[in-house]
Design an enzyme around this catalytic site. Structure first.
Site, short mmCIF file in Angstrom:
data_model
loop_
_atom_site.label_atom_id
_atom_site.label_comp_id
_atom_site.label_asym_id
_atom_site.label_seq_id
_atom_site.Cartn_x
_atom_site.Cartn_y
_atom_site.Cartn_z
N ASN A 83 0.83 -1.21 0.00
CA ASN A 83 0.00 0.00 0.00
C ASN A 83 0.87 1.26 0.00
OD1 ASN A 83 -2.07 -1.75 0.04
ND2 ASN A 83 -2.60 -1.46 2.20
N VAL A 84 0.32 2.28 -0.65
CA VAL A 84 1.10 3.52 -0.83
C VAL A 84 0.47 4.66 -0.03
CG1 VAL A 84 1.99 2.85 -3.11
CG2 VAL A 84 -0.23 4.00 -2.97
N ASP A 85 -0.39 4.32 0.96
CA ASP A 85 -1.19 5.34 1.65
C ASP A 85 -0.69 5.72 3.05
OD1 ASP A 85 -2.01 3.16 3.30
OD2 ASP A 85 -3.71 2.73 1.97
N HIS A 140 6.01 -0.76 -2.55
CA HIS A 140 5.63 -0.04 -3.76
C HIS A 140 5.67 1.47 -3.58
CE1 HIS A 140 3.33 -3.87 -5.29
NE2 HIS A 140 4.64 -3.97 -5.39
N CYS A 197 11.67 14.52 -8.34
CA CYS A 197 12.01 15.24 -9.56
C CYS A 197 12.55 14.25 -10.59
CB CYS A 197 13.06 16.31 -9.23
SG CYS A 197 13.75 17.10 -10.69
#
Ligand code: BJW
Length: 252
Positions: A111-113, A128, A136
């Site tokens: 999860n990326v939360d 992930h 950038c």
């Protein structure tokens, strides 16, 4: 299903009580009860309207950076307003119990939360990346964006003349080397591996359960629906993680 219906096998609890090293792998299902859509839900999922190839690949970003960054920024904004649910809380409590008794605990998340960290989980490995980190394209410099206001334009420019891209791992990209090292070490040493709220179809994350089993770890799955791993694990508990995990942890 309600809390009263959740059945946790005694043998599974016994294995968890005596484990010296527990690894938990989580996926989008754990955050569903916080109001964050999963990826592969056919109707409401994050990819319901798109082909993943159009959004979650470096080629998609190259071809249409405005569309891709707008989609990720919308998801970032949603995440900043979501709170951990009882499933996240139970995993933070599980870690505290396991560490307190001198055993080791690692939470591998796809999860990326960042909701596990918000719930108080400490030893979290983000396989992930994170929606809250943007970097950038020119210098690789990364910054955390917690501000719940949208970027002013898409794609957002970076201060260094490049573009900002979300700090997540797209298909075809390598997972962060440090995360892979930490995951490999934890999986090779664990005696219990739990897979929670993931469809178990995205590699290399899906591979860890099989590796753990090969190393003689006990394996457990908690999921609303069957997955390719369901027939492979020692115990498969069907249900919502926000309902199953509090009962499981309370029973330990
Ligand atoms: C509930 C619930 C509730 C609902 N309670 N449960 C080996 C074989 C085949 C292919 C490959 C392979 N190795 C590598 C590949 C290629 C590729 C891959 O895996 N493809 C497959 C799809 C076939 N992998 C990669 O490209 C990876 N990189 C890599 O391997 O690098 C080396 C390499 C480079 C170049 C060439 C070759 C190799 C990178 C993978 C990155 C994945 N990224 C994404 C997007 C992140 C950014 C974003 O957020 O947009 O990560 S894809 C997406 O899937 C996201 C998720 O983390 C990931 C997993 O999804 P998850 O979490 O399982 O969610 P869902 O929606 O699928 O499932 C939810 C589950 O919850 C369901 O089961 C529900 O039932 C359940 N549920 N509510 C409990 N309340």
């Amino acid at each position: 299903m309600s809390f009263e219906d959740v059945q946790i096998p005694d043998a599974m609890l016994e294995v968890m009580r005596t484990a010296r090293s527990i690894v938990v792998m989580t996926g989008a299902g754990v955050s569903a009860e916080s109001g964050i859509p999963t990826f592969r839900d056919a109707l409401e999922g994050l990819w319901a309207k798109y082909d993943p190839e159009d959004l979650a690949t470096p080629a998609a970003f190259r071809d249409d950076p405005a569309r891709v960054t707008r989609w990720y920024d919308e998801r970032r904004l949603r995440v900043t307003s979501c709170r951990p649910n009882p499933g996240h809380d139970a995993l933070a409590r599980l870690e505290a119990i396991v560490v307190e008794r001198g055993s080791s605990f690692t939470l591998l998340t796809q999860n990326v939360d960042r909701l596990h960290q918000a719930a108080g989980s400490r030893h979290v490995v983000e396989l992930h990346g994170s929606l809250l980190e943007w970097r950038c394209t020119k210098t690789g410099e990364q910054r955390t964006y917690l501000d719940p206001t949208p970027f002013e334009s898409y794609p957002p420019p970076s201060e260094h003349g490049g573009l900002l891209r979300p700090g997540v791992v797209w298909f075809g990209e390598s997972l962060p080397a440090e995360a892979v090292r930490a995951a490999d070490a934890a999986v090779s040493a664990c005696d219990v591996f739990m897979s929670i709220g993931t469809s178990s179809v995205v590699y290399p994350a899906a591979e860890y359960l099989y590796q753990a089993r090969e190393n003689s770890a006990w394996t457990i799955e908690v999921n609303l629906d069957p997955t390719p791993a369901s027939h492979f694990v020692n115990w498969c508990i069907a249900g919502k993680s926000g309902e199953v995990l509090p009962v499981l942890v309370a029973a330990l």
